[in-house]
Design a protein around this motif. Sequence first.
Motif, PDB file in Angstrom:
ATOM      1  N   GLY A  95       2.872   9.032   0.357  1.00 34.05           N
ATOM      2  CA  GLY A  95       1.739   8.104   0.385  1.00 34.05           C
ATOM      3  C   GLY A  95       1.778   7.221   1.618  1.00 34.05           C
ATOM      4  N   PHE A  96       2.983   6.806   1.978  1.00 31.99           N
ATOM      5  CA  PHE A  96       3.164   5.969   3.158  1.00 31.99           C
ATOM      6  C   PHE A  96       2.769   6.737   4.420  1.00 31.99           C
ATOM      7  CE2 PHE A  96       5.748   4.651   6.710  1.00 31.99           C
ATOM      8  CZ  PHE A  96       5.702   3.272   6.666  1.00 31.99           C
ATOM      9  N   VAL A  97       3.265   7.986   4.497  1.00 31.69           N
ATOM     10  CA  VAL A  97       3.029   8.799   5.697  1.00 31.69           C
ATOM     11  C   VAL A  97       1.540   9.074   5.890  1.00 31.69           C
ATOM     12  CG1 VAL A  97       3.410  11.085   6.659  1.00 31.69           C
ATOM     13  CG2 VAL A  97       5.315   9.817   5.672  1.00 31.69           C
ATOM     14  N   VAL A  98       0.845   9.351   4.788  1.00 29.29           N
ATOM     15  CA  VAL A  98      -0.582   9.649   4.896  1.00 29.29           C
ATOM     16  C   VAL A  98      -1.342   8.463   5.487  1.00 29.29           C
ATOM     17  CG1 VAL A  98      -2.632  10.083   3.534  1.00 29.29           C
ATOM     18  CG2 VAL A  98      -0.574  11.376   3.085  1.00 29.29           C
ATOM     19  N   LEU A 152     -14.373   6.588   7.801  1.00 28.64           N
ATOM     20  CA  LEU A 152     -14.200   7.567   6.737  1.00 28.64           C
ATOM     21  C   LEU A 152     -12.743   8.027   6.686  1.00 28.64           C
ATOM     22  CD1 LEU A 152     -15.591   9.398   4.601  1.00 28.64           C
ATOM     23  CD2 LEU A 152     -15.662  11.156   6.386  1.00 28.64           C
ATOM     24  N   VAL A 153     -12.175   8.297   7.860  1.00 25.45           N
ATOM     25  CA  VAL A 153     -10.790   8.774   7.901  1.00 25.45           C
ATOM     26  C   VAL A 153      -9.845   7.734   7.307  1.00 25.45           C
ATOM     27  CG1 VAL A 153      -8.896   9.321   9.473  1.00 25.45           C
ATOM     28  CG2 VAL A 153     -11.128  10.374   9.803  1.00 25.45           C
ATOM     29  N   ASN A 154     -10.059   6.458   7.685  1.00 19.91           N
ATOM     30  CA  ASN A 154      -9.223   5.395   7.116  1.00 19.91           C
ATOM     31  C   ASN A 154      -9.333   5.370   5.606  1.00 19.91           C
ATOM     32  OD1 ASN A 154      -8.410   4.554   9.586  1.00 19.91           O
ATOM     33  ND2 ASN A 154      -9.720   2.739   9.682  1.00 19.91           N
ATOM     34  N   ALA A 155     -10.577   5.400   5.119  1.00 23.35           N
ATOM     35  CA  ALA A 155     -10.791   5.298   3.682  1.00 23.35           C
ATOM     36  C   ALA A 155     -10.143   6.473   2.963  1.00 23.35           C
ATOM     37  CB  ALA A 155     -12.279   5.236   3.371  1.00 23.35           C
ATOM     38  N   VAL A 156     -10.321   7.681   3.532  1.00 30.50           N
ATOM     39  CA  VAL A 156      -9.755   8.856   2.874  1.00 30.50           C
ATOM     40  C   VAL A 156      -8.235   8.776   2.844  1.00 30.50           C
ATOM     41  CG1 VAL A 156      -9.405  11.340   3.121  1.00 30.50           C
ATOM     42  CG2 VAL A 156     -11.690  10.377   3.331  1.00 30.50           C
ATOM     43  N   SER A 157      -7.639   8.306   3.938  1.00 30.82           N
ATOM     44  CA  SER A 157      -6.176   8.276   3.938  1.00 30.82           C
ATOM     45  C   SER A 157      -5.653   7.281   2.900  1.00 30.82           C
ATOM     46  CB  SER A 157      -5.639   7.957   5.332  1.00 30.82           C
ATOM     47  OG  SER A 157      -6.027   6.673   5.716  1.00 30.82           O
TER      48      SER A 157
END
Lengths: 416, 347, 294
Positions: free
Chosen positions: C24-27, C187-192
């Motif tokens: 979770g941290f890495v993502v 979007l990328v931030n939110a998805v991660s």
Amino acid sequence: MKRRMTKGVSLALGLALFATACGGDDGGGEGREGSSGEDIVIGVAGARVGAIANVGEGVGEAVNDWFEMVNANGGINGRKVKIEEIETKYEVPPALEAFARFQQSGAVMVAVEGTALSDALTPVSEQSKIPIIFPGQGNLDTVDGEAFPYAFPAGPLYAHQATATVQQQVDELGSDISIGCVAWEPPPGREYCEGVKNATESLGAEFAGEVVIPAAAADVDAQVRGAVALDADVVLHAAIFGQAVLLLKGLCDQAPDLPVGAWHWAITQNEINGAGAECMEGKFGASMSTLPSDEPEAVQMLRDYWEESGSDPNPVLEENSLYGNGLYIATVIEEGIRQALEIVGDDGEVTGEVMKQALESIDGYEGYGVTCPITMSEKDHSGNRAVNIYEIRDGSWDRVGDCITGPPVTNEPDVS
Amino acid sequence: METGRFHEKYAEEIAVYGTPYRRIWILAVLAVTFVVVPLVASPYWLVVLTLVGIAAVGATGLNVLVGYAGQISLGHAAFAAVGAYTSGLLVSRADAPFWVAIPTAMVAAGVFSLIFGLASLRVKGLYLAIATLAAQYIVQWILSSWTWITGGFQGIVIFEPIQVGPLDTTTPTGKYLMVFIALALVVMFVENLMRSRSGRAMIAVRDQDIAAAGSAVSPLRYKLLAFFISSAIAGLSGVLYGYNAGLVSTEVFTLALSVQYLAMILVGGLGSIPGSLLGAAFITMLPIWLRDLLPAVGIELSASVEVHLLTMLFGVAILLFLVLEPRGLYGLFRNVKDYFRMWPFSY
Amino acid sequence: MSEFTQLMVSGVFTGMLYALLALGFVVVVKGSGVINFSQGEVVVLGAFVVSWLLTDVGVPFWLGVPATVVVMMVVGAGIERFALRPLQNESMLALVMATIALGSIIRGLVPMIWGDGLRSIPSLIDQRRYEWFGISIPTITFWSAVMVLILLVAFGFFFSRSRLGLAMQAVSDDRVAAQSLGINIRLVNAVSWAMAGGIAALAGYVWGSLLGVDSRLVVLGALIFPVVILGGLESILGAVIGGIVVGLVESFSAGYLNDDLGAGFSTVAPLIMLLLVLFVRPYGLFGRPEIERV
């Protein structure tokens, strides 16, 4: 410019020292201490949140309930008792603040929960001449009333719990046994296992070794295997809460027939619910108090009071067996106050120093069936070194040993 | 008509007394701190102020690292522990006088912290935060398992009270004065540090390390220096803690304390000394205010709910300050002050 | 020898559980570049939600766990939207502080909702341990390790095949370049963050089943760092291998070293390893060696 600033600072410092010299000593004695006829204030440094939350809940609820009842029945010799509980989260700076607040409210004694806090408050209690009591916790050195005049363990310390439990096992199984110990890494746990080692040696049993659970361990699989590998006849443990549950679960899986005993913070419903009644069947533990499920007189008194006053019984009494340790503390406080009033008269002024004297004159007190006989003197603040042993039968606690005292602990200060 | 304060010369930038009033202010604050408060405050308030002072020393130290050098430490409680144990053991076992033990303890805390600084500050980014988190756990482990250092399972080290003339650290007034003398010295030191080449070099490294390196300012060197100073001051706060409580034990210097120091400087104001002091006061006294004021307005919360609410409020306060006023309480104060100073032409 | 094998096998399996925490941290680092100090707390939140659904609400396992994953994904996305997006252009310092603040909020919120007591998660399988060739592994650990491997494969496909995954790779390589190519960074931030929430739900279920659910689970947060420093802050495979190495170090030091160095050495052994790795190979075993030294 720098020089001027330095000058300013040194001027201020000079003034400050002057001010203290003139201001004189206004430490202690400032608060209104329980003077004639007024309520007697007792501070409770609570720990309902943080590392020892269920101790804080059990003790806090019991002390408050007990004095609500005492006050409703007319107080102690007509004097009402005011309990002032301040939450510390089991952290030291808030405990220091709480202690100062108690002093300001005129508290004459402070009950402390948790070894870290009783350690931290020992010097200030002496400086302000207000005794602290912390039955069932604290470090072994505090039994010495001459070294720590205002610190009162007033009950079995960790090493005493250990030696008493070993004594009971030797009484039960003979001295031809080996006993292993699983310690919780923080100081109380280590002190417990040191006690086990001591007692096995002086009773002629064998000490199988010690396994330590780190305070921050998320997983105790290695320690479980270590405990099994000790190949002991009995394993005693000083783990708490989640780690205690894990340890017991693990031992049930890997060595289902191994007898396992616990110190007194781990005989709670948490362990039975967490590890399962089946696993816990036959496990045993020490308790400094008579558990509420035995319905000692003190619990009867509370139930009567609740019934008469029409209030609901406190559910914590049933849910958290550490409520019993809270009753232990409450009844010791009550007896201390009673002795204090004996000294100064029912309308007299009770101070911290009087309370100290009063606690030291407690003799053979049994706390309405909750405590093993407590006797304290100016030299010996231990109170007693005895525990009851409980075994789990059919999912509930069954008393198998009454007020057992073990052999003396080697590195305990000599207070005889 | 004043429209603002503008520095025209470099000397004005680094002046201690930026305005003529500043000198009067400083003297007034010193007089109140060292004369008025010890005379009029009740013992209870002296105890609370002493706790604020100890926290303020730690927060000011941390602010050197976070505010000026732009690095995060989650291990300042550990460095405080190193300081406390060093001075306590020097006094109790080696019979060192406190004026030798305290500076030695500060140096020890600073040097110890460099192990973690050297590992992480060579790399760009916030690796120091991770390395100091490790420091926190390692120190706690050492204290509780190496009993030959701490002298027993409880790790108790008794601090013999300091008694010099009228200064006696067994009384609340004595403790208060000890802590605030130390705080005044720390504030003076940090204030001067920031006027020096080293202080400005730290800020340059924080803001633009490549440009700093181009101006012959070694980023590693100044980050390490900031970390060393910051940890040494943290060590001092540990020592003060020990003298205040009378002893230290293994369970005092926890991660929660490290996080509280961070909260203090964030709420108070990053990179400002008054901010550190305001933040320390705010975070230390907020629980007391909540406890006393909520019942007064008719809200009765159970002790545990109150504590959890506080934990949450700390988080919310930090977030709000980060988003709305990154300069913290001190920034708010400055805004209000400027508004009134320039009234009616505020903008 | 059998002691050695047992230590090794349990080390590897426990290591897979550490990897689950670290994933979770890495993502989050990959998608948004933020060093998240609140992943431990997010895992605790996941554990409480799943325990509440399975015990208090009484939802069956096959519904409760996926529901928790969905809830936690929403929480993750919410964190990104309301706490981190307002700080989008602030320094990294501010972002890291924001995650510490978030941790504090969750630590206060969880016991306010669910109390301070110890809760449990009902176990799915009655048998508590598998015994194979004289080696014993807790059932839950075994199946969690299987789950981690499946996740690893799934992430592998996601990041190398799907459009969104590739976009996230691009963002983690170079945010500005990615943005100028029309990739939606928000979007990328939110998805991660949503993915981190979902993983935290699974980690919460697994760790909660093993240890019981209470707020003391936050200590797990500290275990993430040795894993990710070793594996590289943004490498998924690195997180798994880092997890296994940390598991092994912990297991062997618990088995062989504890008595010599002081009790409880196993908990700090991974942290000491963390320092050594920082000295020698600060970008980790699988991170990109482009990290600048100063």
